[in-house]
Structures are given as C-alpha cells and as structure tokens.
Design a protein around this motif. Structure first.
Motif, PDB file in Angstrom:
ATOM      1  N   ASN A  42      -5.433   5.318   0.632  1.00  0.00           N
ATOM      2  CA  ASN A  42      -3.992   5.401   0.390  1.00  0.00           C
ATOM      3  C   ASN A  42      -3.336   4.036   0.266  1.00  0.00           C
ATOM      4  O   ASN A  42      -2.248   3.919  -0.279  1.00  0.00           O
ATOM      5  CB  ASN A  42      -3.304   6.152   1.534  1.00  0.00           C
ATOM      6  N   HIS A  43      -3.980   3.022   0.829  1.00  0.00           N
ATOM      7  CA  HIS A  43      -3.438   1.665   0.796  1.00  0.00           C
ATOM      8  C   HIS A  43      -4.611   0.700   0.857  1.00  0.00           C
ATOM      9  O   HIS A  43      -5.523   0.870   1.664  1.00  0.00           O
ATOM     10  CB  HIS A  43      -2.505   1.419   1.977  1.00  0.00           C
ATOM     11  N   LEU A  44      -4.564  -0.311   0.016  1.00  0.00           N
ATOM     12  CA  LEU A  44      -5.648  -1.284  -0.067  1.00  0.00           C
ATOM     13  C   LEU A  44      -5.061  -2.676   0.134  1.00  0.00           C
ATOM     14  O   LEU A  44      -4.241  -3.129  -0.671  1.00  0.00           O
ATOM     15  CB  LEU A  44      -6.302  -1.164  -1.451  1.00  0.00           C
ATOM     16  N   HIS A  45      -5.431  -3.337   1.224  1.00  0.00           N
ATOM     17  CA  HIS A  45      -4.966  -4.697   1.479  1.00  0.00           C
ATOM     18  C   HIS A  45      -5.368  -5.581   0.301  1.00  0.00           C
ATOM     19  O   HIS A  45      -6.431  -5.394  -0.298  1.00  0.00           O
ATOM     20  CB  HIS A  45      -5.581  -5.226   2.781  1.00  0.00           C
ATOM     21  N   THR A  46      -4.541  -6.540  -0.034  1.00  0.00           N
ATOM     22  CA  THR A  46      -4.832  -7.394  -1.199  1.00  0.00           C
ATOM     23  C   THR A  46      -6.145  -8.160  -1.042  1.00  0.00           C
ATOM     24  O   THR A  46      -6.813  -8.442  -2.029  1.00  0.00           O
ATOM     25  CB  THR A  46      -3.689  -8.375  -1.493  1.00  0.00           C
ATOM     26  N   GLY A  47      -6.533  -8.468   0.188  1.00  0.00           N
ATOM     27  CA  GLY A  47      -7.822  -9.132   0.408  1.00  0.00           C
ATOM     28  C   GLY A  47      -8.987  -8.229   0.024  1.00  0.00           C
ATOM     29  O   GLY A  47      -9.973  -8.668  -0.564  1.00  0.00           O
ATOM     30  N   ALA A  48      -8.865  -6.941   0.325  1.00  0.00           N
ATOM     31  CA  ALA A  48      -9.896  -5.976  -0.062  1.00  0.00           C
ATOM     32  C   ALA A  48      -9.915  -5.813  -1.580  1.00  0.00           C
ATOM     33  O   ALA A  48     -10.982  -5.751  -2.196  1.00  0.00           O
ATOM     34  CB  ALA A  48      -9.652  -4.632   0.620  1.00  0.00           C
ATOM     35  N   LEU A  49      -8.738  -5.774  -2.189  1.00  0.00           N
ATOM     36  CA  LEU A  49      -8.664  -5.701  -3.654  1.00  0.00           C
ATOM     37  C   LEU A  49      -9.323  -6.919  -4.287  1.00  0.00           C
ATOM     38  O   LEU A  49     -10.106  -6.795  -5.236  1.00  0.00           O
ATOM     39  CB  LEU A  49      -7.209  -5.587  -4.110  1.00  0.00           C
ATOM     40  N   GLN A  50      -9.051  -8.090  -3.761  1.00  0.00           N
ATOM     41  CA  GLN A  50      -9.656  -9.318  -4.295  1.00  0.00           C
ATOM     42  C   GLN A  50     -11.178  -9.280  -4.166  1.00  0.00           C
ATOM     43  O   GLN A  50     -11.892  -9.704  -5.076  1.00  0.00           O
ATOM     44  CB  GLN A  50      -9.088 -10.539  -3.589  1.00  0.00           C
ATOM     45  N   ALA A  51     -11.667  -8.752  -3.057  1.00  0.00           N
ATOM     46  CA  ALA A  51     -13.118  -8.642  -2.866  1.00  0.00           C
ATOM     47  C   ALA A  51     -13.717  -7.700  -3.904  1.00  0.00           C
ATOM     48  O   ALA A  51     -14.762  -7.989  -4.496  1.00  0.00           O
ATOM     49  CB  ALA A  51     -13.432  -8.163  -1.455  1.00  0.00           C
ATOM     50  N   LEU A  52     -13.059  -6.574  -4.143  1.00  0.00           N
ATOM     51  CA  LEU A  52     -13.551  -5.627  -5.141  1.00  0.00           C
ATOM     52  C   LEU A  52     -13.526  -6.240  -6.538  1.00  0.00           C
ATOM     53  O   LEU A  52     -14.446  -6.037  -7.335  1.00  0.00           O
ATOM     54  CB  LEU A  52     -12.735  -4.334  -5.101  1.00  0.00           C
TER      55      LEU A  52
END
Length: 90
Positions: A42-52
C-alpha cells in the motif's frame, strides 16, 4: 510483516518503511534473478523504490493500490518486463 524474503521472491505488503530498505537491498544483492510481489503493498518508502529501480527485479504481481499501480509500477515495468496478464488480480 511488510517484507517477506524467500529464496527467489520477496513479497512487499502493507506499508514498506525505511526499516525494510536495508534488508531488501541485502536480499536483492544476494539473490540471482530476484522476483518481487507487490500485490498487497500500500505504501513504498522511496528508499525501497530506489532499490527496486537499481536492482531491476522481475515484478511478478502488480500492486492493487491505485497510486502504486498507476504511478510507480510503470517505472518498474520499464525494467522488469511484467506483462499486463501477470499484473491482474486472480
């Protein structure tokens, strides 16, 4: 639990916070051909998005969350090649 890491697949659920970024990155580094399931996210921290974005895992299930599905998934699709058939709910 927002982050479930298995041998080849990571499942991101509910709210993925900054606390999950480090374990996610370590798993992405250590996993050959990683796959990520975002269906229940439901929510993705920007750090997790950057990792992906950096590691470009294959996205096996699209998020149901409207914002993630319309705004974030297209960014990840460019590198993961998930098809629309794979991203539809069962």
């Amino acid at each position: 639990m927002p982050l479930e890491l298995n041998e080849h697949t990571a499942t991101l659920s509910d709210v993925v916070t900054v606390d999950e970024v480090e374990p996610l990155v370590a798993w992405l580094r250590a996993t050959a051909k990683p796959k990520v399931n975002l269906r229940r996210c439901n929510h993705l921290h920007t750090g997790a998005l950057q990792a992906l974005l950096l590691f470009q895992p294959r996205i096996t299930s699209a998020p149901v969350d409207a914002f993630l599905a319309t705004q974030v998934l297209p960014l990840l699709r460019g590198s993961s090649g998930v098809s629309s058939a794979e991203s539809e709910p069962p």
